[in-house]
Design an enzyme around this catalytic site. Structure first.
Site, mmCIF file in Angstrom:
data_model
loop_
_atom_site.group_PDB
_atom_site.id
_atom_site.type_symbol
_atom_site.label_atom_id
_atom_site.label_comp_id
_atom_site.label_asym_id
_atom_site.label_seq_id
_atom_site.Cartn_x
_atom_site.Cartn_y
_atom_site.Cartn_z
ATOM 1 N N HIS A 221 -2.106 -5.513 1.644
ATOM 2 C CA HIS A 221 -3.404 -6.185 1.504
ATOM 3 C C HIS A 221 -3.125 -7.579 0.967
ATOM 4 O O HIS A 221 -2.215 -7.766 0.172
ATOM 5 C CB HIS A 221 -4.303 -5.435 0.501
ATOM 6 N N TYR B 265 -12.426 -2.612 -3.930
ATOM 7 C CA TYR B 265 -12.859 -2.840 -2.547
ATOM 8 C C TYR B 265 -14.380 -2.881 -2.408
ATOM 9 O O TYR B 265 -14.886 -2.663 -1.310
ATOM 10 C CB TYR B 265 -12.313 -1.728 -1.656
ATOM 11 N N LYS C 184 0.817 -1.217 0.000
ATOM 12 C CA LYS C 184 0.000 0.000 0.000
ATOM 13 C C LYS C 184 0.860 1.280 0.000
ATOM 14 O O LYS C 184 2.069 1.224 0.288
ATOM 15 C CB LYS C 184 -0.928 -0.026 1.219
ATOM 16 N N GLU D 268 -9.353 -11.084 -7.466
ATOM 17 C CA GLU D 268 -8.442 -9.953 -7.272
ATOM 18 C C GLU D 268 -7.265 -10.019 -8.252
ATOM 19 O O GLU D 268 -6.809 -8.997 -8.755
ATOM 20 C CB GLU D 268 -7.953 -9.920 -5.815
ATOM 21 N N ASN E 46 -1.945 0.114 6.868
ATOM 22 C CA ASN E 46 -1.449 -1.160 7.404
ATOM 23 C C ASN E 46 -0.533 -1.887 6.406
ATOM 24 O O ASN E 46 -0.365 -3.093 6.464
ATOM 25 C CB ASN E 46 -2.600 -2.042 7.899
HETATM 26 P P1 CMP Z 1 -7.280 -4.716 3.778
HETATM 27 O O1 CMP Z 1 -6.779 -6.062 4.082
HETATM 28 O O2 CMP Z 1 -6.689 -3.986 2.630
HETATM 29 O O3 CMP Z 1 -8.868 -4.789 3.546
HETATM 30 C C1 CMP Z 1 -9.719 -3.704 3.768
HETATM 31 C C2 CMP Z 1 -9.040 -2.583 4.502
HETATM 32 O O4 CMP Z 1 -9.898 -1.670 5.159
HETATM 33 C C3 CMP Z 1 -8.199 -3.148 5.620
HETATM 34 O O5 CMP Z 1 -7.084 -3.803 5.083
HETATM 35 C C4 CMP Z 1 -7.892 -1.891 6.438
HETATM 36 O O6 CMP Z 1 -6.728 -1.211 5.991
HETATM 37 C C5 CMP Z 1 -9.100 -0.986 6.135
HETATM 38 N N1 CMP Z 1 -9.898 -0.689 7.324
HETATM 39 C C6 CMP Z 1 -10.128 0.526 7.824
HETATM 40 N N2 CMP Z 1 -10.916 0.467 8.913
HETATM 41 C C7 CMP Z 1 -11.196 -0.833 9.109
HETATM 42 C C8 CMP Z 1 -11.962 -1.554 10.086
HETATM 43 N N3 CMP Z 1 -12.596 -0.927 11.076
HETATM 44 N N4 CMP Z 1 -12.040 -2.890 9.968
HETATM 45 C C9 CMP Z 1 -11.406 -3.548 8.963
HETATM 46 N N5 CMP Z 1 -10.671 -2.922 8.000
HETATM 47 C C10 CMP Z 1 -10.559 -1.586 8.081
#
Ligand code: CMP
Length: 136
Positions: A118, A52, A12, A129, A115
């Protein structure tokens, strides 16, 4: 059962910006995942919204799409035995605060939004995906 699978991984914007691409790739390759496809791209907010769309009802959806389109990302196809679950183990919990030691999100994640990576959550989603970013 052990089975060779493919999964999609995204590095990311927060991790690309901090020059963590090679550190993250080496965690995958040291753990027997082969990087079969790899490209650095910058997607639009509309493309992020499409990618998403399973999260479209969530309160964080708009921010999430803005964030993924805020800078360059690296998208990869990882291949190996049990690649989907292995990649998720290597990434750690979604929120870096809850991630196990030495996982990518524990090492590099900044927050639940930033974070760093993904990864597909199932074989079925991995196929969708991968096809989203690497149409043949
Ligand atoms: P990712 O694995 O990319 O999938 C969806 C993303 O939403 C997740 O990582 C997080 O970075 C983001 N996100 C933000 N807020 C939340 C939340 N409360 N719960 C889960 N995912 C979240």
């Amino acid at each position: 059962m052990s089975k060779v699978e493919q999964t999609l991984s995204i590095i990311k914007p927060d991790a690309v910006e901090r020059n963590l691409i090679e550190n993250i790739k080496s965690i995958f390759t040291k753990n027997n995942l082969v990087i079969k496809e790899n490209k650095k791209i910058h997607i639009t907010k509309e493309e992020a919204a499409e990618f998403y769309k399973v999260h479209q009802s969530k309160p964080f959806y708009d921010n999430l799409c803005l964030y993924l389109s805020s800078g360059p990302i690296v998208v990869m196809v990882l291949e190996g035995i049990n690649a989907v679950s292995l990649n998720r183990e290597l990434m750690g919990a979604t929120d870096p605060k809850n991630a196990e030691e030495n996982t990518i999100r524990k090492l590099y994640g900044i927050s639940i939004d930033k974070n760093s990576v993904h990864g597909s959550d199932s074989i079925e989603n991995a196929k969708k995906e991968i096809n989203f970013f690497f149409k043949d």
